[in-house]
Design a protein around this motif. Sequence first.
Motif, short mmCIF file in Angstrom:
data_model
loop_
_atom_site.label_atom_id
_atom_site.label_comp_id
_atom_site.label_asym_id
_atom_site.label_seq_id
_atom_site.Cartn_x
_atom_site.Cartn_y
_atom_site.Cartn_z
N LYS A 79 0.84 -1.22 0.00
CA LYS A 79 0.00 0.00 0.00
C LYS A 79 0.87 1.26 0.00
CE LYS A 79 -2.01 -1.31 3.81
NZ LYS A 79 -1.38 -2.63 3.95
N SER A 80 1.80 1.33 0.95
CA SER A 80 2.63 2.55 1.03
C SER A 80 3.50 2.68 -0.22
CB SER A 80 3.53 2.49 2.27
OG SER A 80 2.73 2.37 3.42
N THR A 81 3.88 1.53 -0.79
CA THR A 81 4.69 1.59 -2.02
C THR A 81 3.84 2.15 -3.16
OG1 THR A 81 5.72 -0.42 -1.18
CG2 THR A 81 6.32 0.24 -3.41
N ALA A 267 12.19 0.76 -0.12
CA ALA A 267 12.37 1.00 1.32
C ALA A 267 11.13 0.54 2.08
CB ALA A 267 12.62 2.48 1.57
N ARG A 268 11.33 -0.02 3.24
CA ARG A 268 10.19 -0.55 4.00
C ARG A 268 10.05 0.18 5.34
NH1 ARG A 268 5.33 -2.32 5.42
NH2 ARG A 268 5.35 -3.79 7.13
N LEU A 269 8.89 0.78 5.54
CA LEU A 269 8.56 1.41 6.82
C LEU A 269 7.11 1.06 7.11
CD1 LEU A 269 9.53 3.30 9.11
CD2 LEU A 269 8.57 5.18 7.82
N ARG A 270 6.90 0.24 8.13
CA ARG A 270 5.55 -0.23 8.44
C ARG A 270 4.65 0.95 8.80
NH1 ARG A 270 2.74 -2.88 12.86
NH2 ARG A 270 4.33 -2.20 14.33
N THR A 271 3.43 0.96 8.29
CA THR A 271 2.50 2.06 8.58
C THR A 271 1.72 1.74 9.86
OG1 THR A 271 2.23 2.34 6.21
CG2 THR A 271 0.62 3.46 7.61
N VAL A 272 1.67 2.72 10.73
CA VAL A 272 0.81 2.60 11.92
C VAL A 272 -0.10 3.82 11.88
CG1 VAL A 272 0.73 2.58 14.43
CG2 VAL A 272 2.55 1.37 13.25
N TYR A 294 -5.54 7.86 1.00
CA TYR A 294 -5.39 7.42 2.39
C TYR A 294 -4.68 6.07 2.42
CZ TYR A 294 -8.49 11.23 3.37
OH TYR A 294 -9.03 12.49 3.46
N ASP A 295 -3.55 6.04 3.11
CA ASP A 295 -2.74 4.83 3.24
C ASP A 295 -2.88 4.34 4.68
OD1 ASP A 295 -0.82 2.84 3.10
OD2 ASP A 295 0.87 4.22 3.32
N VAL A 296 -3.39 3.13 4.85
CA VAL A 296 -3.67 2.65 6.20
C VAL A 296 -2.67 1.56 6.61
CG1 VAL A 296 -6.14 3.09 5.88
CG2 VAL A 296 -5.23 0.83 5.38
N GLY A 297 -2.61 1.30 7.90
CA GLY A 297 -1.81 0.17 8.39
C GLY A 297 -2.59 -1.11 8.09
#
Length: 453
Positions: A79-81, A267-272, A294-297
Amino acid sequence: MFTPRPSQGAAAEDPLTRALNGLIPPNESPAEREQRLALEANARMISDAIDEKLKIERQERRNKKIVKILLLGQSESGKSTTLKVLQLYYAPQSLRQEAFAWRTVIHLNLLRSIQLVMDALSQANRENAPSFTDDLRRLLIKLSPLKQAEELLRMRISPPQEEGDSQLVLPEASEFSVRSASGWKQAFNKMRGNSSSKDDIRFDTGPASILEACSEDMTALWTSPAARQILKQRRIRLEESSGFFLDDIDRIAKKDYEPTDEDILRARLRTVGVQEHKISLELGPEKGQDWYIYDVGGSRSQRSAWESFFDDVNAIIFLAPLSSFDQSLAEDKRVNRVEDSLLLWKSICSSKLLAKVELILFLNKCDILAKKLESGIRLAKFVPSFKDHPNNVETVTKYFRAKFKAIQKEYSPSPRMFYGHLTSVVDARSTALIVANVHEVIVKANLHSANVL
Ligand SMILES: Nc1nc2c(ncn2[C@@H]2O[C@H](COP(=O)(O)OP(=O)(O)OP(=O)(O)O)[C@@H](O)[C@H]2O)c(=O)[nH]1
Ligand SMILES: [Mg+2]
């Protein structure tokens, strides 16, 4: 002048009201008639101008109508990607401006992978594994300063003095994350002042110096046949994990390293929490329109927050990573990841709240899927219903596409189009073609909702 009829009160004094009401004063002289007609013509002109202004404003509101897009899917689905790909497509400069912040994340990703290798080797040492050599022992000692580099980098992403502004979330499954609403990238920008990304890199000593000093030893560790054997015995396949940069140590551990767009996508950064990203379209017929993404965890504990974003959403991009068919959820080892994606998809399709929302499905991580299947991992072992169909990427993707399509058809409250794409969202070029297609669907969805209103 005429006398207004008493019942019409003060409003009848107004020539516009009078003209609109079609009042003709009794005993009107020719001069009065001429004057009245002139007033009426003037009033009509004013009225028409007001009508035209209102029409333009309404059209502008329609054109300007905010477009809301929701990115959904399980954790690590991409999702974040996808958000970064959209940023790259619509506002590439904004992504470049974040390069320094992403550099820190990439360094942390690299250090996490190295740490996983070091942990596996230390374990092998404790168990007196014959493959653990003196060379490996020496490398582990030489790489011990990396712990300090990691701590410094973590503090940079979540500086203690910025309390409440950027909040580090303690590692879950040895992954770190930052609360998305905390504006960690903005915190970096504050630190930077007016300097450019290149200036940041020049003055970025500390962790970068430690990384550069350890660069050769990190490479020696990762390429050591003895270390590889230990990883293989323990079934640790880092190449398929998120934020994998071990094949790029030479480049990334250089002090003047500046991330490429592809590095940023990887790059990986977990979404909270939920991250809102606004894109103002600068070109094309939708110029001036604002898109809110909107990017959700995606982990299970985060999903309860999704529903509050369902209201007036125009489109949902749902990500299902196909490569994870042989993996289980980090938060519940009993649940197969593809099974979880199918259940999630079913619940999104069947939601009455989302009945009129366009659903766009990204069957993602097709690049990793292809490598897995080529390496001999069989889908049927994890998905028995696949039976003895050919274990190649074409057949497997076709099988999954049909499965997701059937769920949408069966569970949608009313019929809707199926938009299913095979994606590898870390590949910006191939994804750009898909984004162009998604753009059309979203514009259509927005027009439709504007006409319905
Ligand atoms: N090789 C490959 N890697 C991918 C692909 N899509 C995403 N990734 C990587 O997978 C990792 C996880 O992706 P994210 O976009 O962070 O996942 P997410 O869905 O936002 O996950 P949460 O924030 O935990 O909900 C990142 O390191 C991505 O670079 C893909 O198609 N191919
Ligand atoms: Mg995310």
